[in-house]
Design a protein around this motif. Structure first.
Motif, PDB file in Angstrom:
ATOM      1  N   PRO A 301       0.827  -1.216   0.000  1.00  0.00           N
ATOM      2  CA  PRO A 301       0.000   0.000   0.000  1.00  0.00           C
ATOM      3  C   PRO A 301       0.858   1.263   0.000  1.00  0.00           C
ATOM      4  O   PRO A 301       1.888   1.332   0.676  1.00  0.00           O
ATOM      5  CB  PRO A 301      -0.817  -0.124   1.295  1.00  0.00           C
ATOM      6  N   VAL A 302       0.433   2.253  -0.749  1.00  0.00           N
ATOM      7  CA  VAL A 302       1.194   3.494  -0.879  1.00  0.00           C
ATOM      8  C   VAL A 302       1.488   4.147   0.468  1.00  0.00           C
ATOM      9  O   VAL A 302       2.624   4.594   0.702  1.00  0.00           O
ATOM     10  CB  VAL A 302       0.451   4.475  -1.815  1.00  0.00           C
ATOM     11  N   PRO A 303       0.560   4.210   1.414  1.00  0.00           N
ATOM     12  CA  PRO A 303       0.867   4.857   2.699  1.00  0.00           C
ATOM     13  C   PRO A 303       1.973   4.166   3.496  1.00  0.00           C
ATOM     14  O   PRO A 303       2.586   4.786   4.368  1.00  0.00           O
ATOM     15  CB  PRO A 303      -0.465   4.790   3.454  1.00  0.00           C
ATOM     16  N   GLN A 304       2.237   2.882   3.206  1.00  0.00           N
ATOM     17  CA  GLN A 304       3.243   2.133   3.964  1.00  0.00           C
ATOM     18  C   GLN A 304       4.614   2.128   3.300  1.00  0.00           C
ATOM     19  O   GLN A 304       5.590   1.640   3.876  1.00  0.00           O
ATOM     20  CB  GLN A 304       2.771   0.685   4.152  1.00  0.00           C
ATOM     21  N   ARG A 305       4.731   2.660   2.108  1.00  0.00           N
ATOM     22  CA  ARG A 305       5.972   2.536   1.354  1.00  0.00           C
ATOM     23  C   ARG A 305       7.128   3.333   1.943  1.00  0.00           C
ATOM     24  O   ARG A 305       8.285   3.029   1.667  1.00  0.00           O
ATOM     25  CB  ARG A 305       5.732   2.945  -0.104  1.00  0.00           C
ATOM     26  N   GLU A 306       6.834   4.330   2.734  1.00  0.00           N
ATOM     27  CA  GLU A 306       7.900   5.126   3.346  1.00  0.00           C
ATOM     28  C   GLU A 306       8.580   4.383   4.496  1.00  0.00           C
ATOM     29  O   GLU A 306       9.710   4.705   4.857  1.00  0.00           O
ATOM     30  CB  GLU A 306       7.340   6.455   3.856  1.00  0.00           C
ATOM     31  N   THR A 307       7.906   3.408   5.087  1.00  0.00           N
ATOM     32  CA  THR A 307       8.453   2.707   6.254  1.00  0.00           C
ATOM     33  C   THR A 307       8.809   1.251   5.972  1.00  0.00           C
ATOM     34  O   THR A 307       9.695   0.695   6.626  1.00  0.00           O
ATOM     35  CB  THR A 307       7.454   2.759   7.419  1.00  0.00           C
ATOM     36  N   VAL A 308       8.144   0.630   5.028  1.00  0.00           N
ATOM     37  CA  VAL A 308       8.419  -0.776   4.725  1.00  0.00           C
ATOM     38  C   VAL A 308       9.694  -0.875   3.901  1.00  0.00           C
ATOM     39  O   VAL A 308       9.874  -0.176   2.900  1.00  0.00           O
ATOM     40  CB  VAL A 308       7.243  -1.410   3.952  1.00  0.00           C
ATOM     41  N   ARG A 309      10.604  -1.762   4.330  1.00  0.00           N
ATOM     42  CA  ARG A 309      11.851  -1.966   3.597  1.00  0.00           C
ATOM     43  C   ARG A 309      11.711  -3.136   2.629  1.00  0.00           C
ATOM     44  O   ARG A 309      10.851  -4.003   2.785  1.00  0.00           O
ATOM     45  CB  ARG A 309      13.004  -2.208   4.579  1.00  0.00           C
ATOM     46  N   LEU A 310      12.588  -3.158   1.651  1.00  0.00           N
ATOM     47  CA  LEU A 310      12.507  -4.190   0.633  1.00  0.00           C
ATOM     48  C   LEU A 310      12.612  -5.585   1.228  1.00  0.00           C
ATOM     49  O   LEU A 310      11.928  -6.511   0.789  1.00  0.00           O
ATOM     50  CB  LEU A 310      13.609  -3.979  -0.414  1.00  0.00           C
ATOM     51  N   ARG A 311      13.474  -5.760   2.238  1.00  0.00           N
ATOM     52  CA  ARG A 311      13.646  -7.082   2.831  1.00  0.00           C
ATOM     53  C   ARG A 311      12.385  -7.565   3.540  1.00  0.00           C
ATOM     54  O   ARG A 311      12.221  -8.764   3.770  1.00  0.00           O
ATOM     55  CB  ARG A 311      14.826  -7.079   3.800  1.00  0.00           C
TER      56      ARG A 311
END
Length: 377
Positions: A301-311
């Motif tokens: 989700p777009v709102p989570q992309r700033e905190t979720v890391r690729l790993r």
């Protein structure tokens, strides 16, 4: 099979239990305890019927395991590697490599139904014997039920259509007559597709006639049709993969990305230059730490992309299957476990990552080989 959990080993073969197995035990146990036993042995307490029904469901599960174990034992005796046994709501599946001869395919196929016939005969004999003894009416009824279920299971499995054991018998017969294993597999798979459609039709006719048990027949037919269709596709694809090495199919050079980057940073800075559908993530020391599908990344989700890391959304490399560049692709794909699957990591000397093989890479090889005239229709 996905959504299954490893539950140890049976004679050295990994055993997996699908989440639908408890459903199988409860469904048959409930039917036995609430309908069959009260009708056949009336006058007992609800607790007696419940315990006996549960015992019958567990015994049925054990007999299914015996059926699949027979396949595994026979395959090993014929020199066929066995990867796993999986039990689920509609029976079981034994994952193994392709038989080398038609005779081996035949004996592996019939070993399961023969085991079910033996179990059914033993259960019926024990049930008849206990019925003659005072106070053993309920256990006798459970064993009689178990015996008839196993006999029906054996007969149903001998229907001449893949993925049923009878379909494997047809496959072995066609293979022996024509000498063409791929043709035999396609013939058995087409029979399975036809049987699946027939069972679905009969099931819905029964449901429309007020027999709710027809729904179960339709579900079985749907399963048979889906698996038979998958086997038919595999039988068409397999010739195109024959003789192809992993190095010929892999994507190389590998696109890498640091696993500590956030999803948003990747989208903003690196995504426009990405050419492959799967990335290899690396840790702070530069070692491969995971595989990341771009399609999976897009679902964050777009709102989570700033905190979720690729790993956080990647598949760890410890869960990925590996192979060497010179390994034959067909053999590697046959040995994939349900928990790994594609993509594959191609490792040189078991240490250096030199490429990856995705489903898209396999499709590319199949299309290329088919254009050259090596694939079968």
């Amino acid at each position: 099979m996905n959504a299954s959990v490893r539950m140890g080993r049976v004679l050295g073969v990994p055993l997996r239990i699908h989440w639908t197995v408890p459903l199988l035990v409860m469904l048959f146990g409930y039917s036995l305890g609430s309908q069959t036993l009260p009708a056949g042995v009336p006058g007992r307490s609800d607790t007696t019927y419940t315990v006996a029904g549960l015992a019958g469901g567990l015994l049925l599960l054990a007999s299914l395991l015996a059926h699949e174990t027979a396949h595994a034992i026979t395959a090993r005796r014929k020199g066929i590697p066995v990867q796993s046994i999986t039990l689920w709501a509609l029976g079981g599946m034994t994952a193994m490599s392709r038989p080398r001869t038609a005779g081996a395919a035949f004996w592996v196929a019939v070993s399961g139904p023969l085991t079910s016939l033996v179990v059914g005969a033993l259960a019926l004999g024990a049930g008849i014997g206990l019925h003659a003894l005072p106070g053993w009416a309920v256990p006798a009824a459970v064993l009689l039920w178990l015996g008839w279920v196993n006999l029906v299971l054996a007969v149903f499995n001998l229907l001449p259509a893949a993925p049923l054991d009878g379909g494997r018998v047809v496959q072995a017969a066609v293979w022996r007559r024509t000498g063409d294993q791929d043709r035999a597999e396609r013939a058995a798979a087409r029979a399975g597709q036809a049987l699946g459609i027939l069972l679905i039709g009969l099931g819905w006719i029964a449901v429309l006639g007020g027999v709710l048990g027809g729904l179960w027949l339709a579900v079985v037919g749907f399963f048979v049709m889906v698996v038979a269709s998958a086997e038919h596709r595999h039988a068409r694809v397999a010739p195109a993969l024959r003789g192809v090495r992993a190095a010929d199919a892999m994507s190389s050079p590998v696109e890498t990305c640091h696993d500590w980057l956030t999803v948003q940073r990747y989208v903003d800075e690196l995504a426009p230059a990405t050419r492959h559908s799967t990335l290899v993530l690396t840790d702070f020391e530069g070692r491969p730490s995971g595989l990341l599908s771009i399609a999976r990344l897009s679902r964050v989700p777009v709102p989570q992309r700033e905190t979720v890391r690729l790993r956080d959304v990647a598949m760890q490399t410890s869960r990925c299957a590996t192979c060497a560049p010179d390994d034959l692709l067909e053999g590697v794909l046959e040995k994939l476990s349900p928990s790994s699957g594609l993509p594959l990591l191609v490792m040189a000397d078991g240490r250096q990552l030199v490429g990856i093989i995705t489903a898209r890479d396999v499709s590319r090889i199949v299309r290329r080989q088919t254009l050259r005239g090596t694939g079968n229709q």
